[in-house]
Write an enzyme that holds these catalytic residues in place. Structure first.
Site, PDB file in Angstrom:
ATOM      1  N   GLU A  85       0.862  -1.192   0.000  1.00 23.12           N
ATOM      2  CA  GLU A  85       0.000   0.000   0.000  1.00 23.12           C
ATOM      3  C   GLU A  85       0.894   1.236   0.000  1.00 23.12           C
ATOM      4  OE1 GLU A  85      -3.264   0.582  -0.019  1.00 23.12           O
ATOM      5  OE2 GLU A  85      -4.172  -1.372   0.396  1.00 23.12           O
ATOM      6  N   HIS A 122      -3.522  -2.905  -8.430  1.00 22.84           N
ATOM      7  CA  HIS A 122      -4.810  -3.433  -7.987  1.00 22.84           C
ATOM      8  C   HIS A 122      -5.829  -3.316  -9.124  1.00 22.84           C
ATOM      9  CE1 HIS A 122      -7.911  -3.621  -4.450  1.00 22.84           C
ATOM     10  NE2 HIS A 122      -7.852  -4.730  -5.142  1.00 22.84           N
ATOM     11  N   ASP A 134      -6.910   1.838  -8.368  1.00 19.96           N
ATOM     12  CA  ASP A 134      -5.628   2.215  -7.756  1.00 19.96           C
ATOM     13  C   ASP A 134      -4.463   1.352  -8.248  1.00 19.96           C
ATOM     14  OD1 ASP A 134      -6.941   0.112  -6.128  1.00 19.96           O
ATOM     15  OD2 ASP A 134      -5.224   0.334  -4.788  1.00 19.96           O
TER      16      ASP A 134
HETATM   17 ZN    ZN Z   1      -6.056  -1.407  -3.739  1.00 17.92          ZN
END
Ligand code: ZN
Length: 149
Positions: A85, A122, A134
């Site tokens: 992330e 993603h 994203d």
């Molecule tokens: Zn994601």
């Protein structure tokens, strides 16, 4: 402390892929959410805009970042991947050089252990297509290949 949102990587599942995400919020709020059992989501790493790297789970465990997804015919994407992330609000923030450098270094460290893992988004693996977007505007040209986005 590791996130509670993880489980042992199945014996059949080798790490074959790196999936990049945007947090949609701040570094601190993302870590808080990914560490919260109620969220039922997680990732192995969170990388701040300043380039700090927080590890939330050992790589021997699966984290819950891809959701319903597919990559090269494999639908158990979490089982075969490492989730990263990146602190980023899609469509509203740029990609600081320090953050990109930290992500590229992390990818390099993972490839040193696991071989030339492809890096994907993603958005690329989420199903149905378009379910996730994203990381929007990720500077893919700076991510050493192979990439599939
Ligand atoms: Zn994601």
């Amino acid at each position: 402390m590791w996130t509670p949102n993880r489980r042992a990587r199945p014996a059949w599942a080798k790490i074959r892929l790196i999936v990049l995400h945007s947090t949609g919020g701040s570094f601190a709020s993302a870590i808080s959410w990914l560490m919260n059992k109620a969220s039922q989501v997680s990732a192995h790493y969170v990388v701040s805009r300043a380039g700090a790297v927080k590890k939330l789970a050992p790589l021997s465990d699966v984290t819950w970042h891809a959701g319903k997804a597919e990559w090269r015919g494999e639908t158990r994407v979490n089982d075969i991947s490492v989730g990263i992330e990146m602190e980023h609000i899609d469509g509203r923030q740029d990609w600081p050089a320090k953050q990109v450098a930290a992500v590229v270094a992390l990818i390099g460290a993972l490839r040193a252990v696991y071989g030339p893992l492809p890096v994907t988004s993603h958005a690329y693996v989420a199903r149905p297509r378009g379910r996730k977007v994203d990381p929007v505007g990720c500077p893919w040209a700076e991510v050493p290949p192979p990439t599939e986005v």
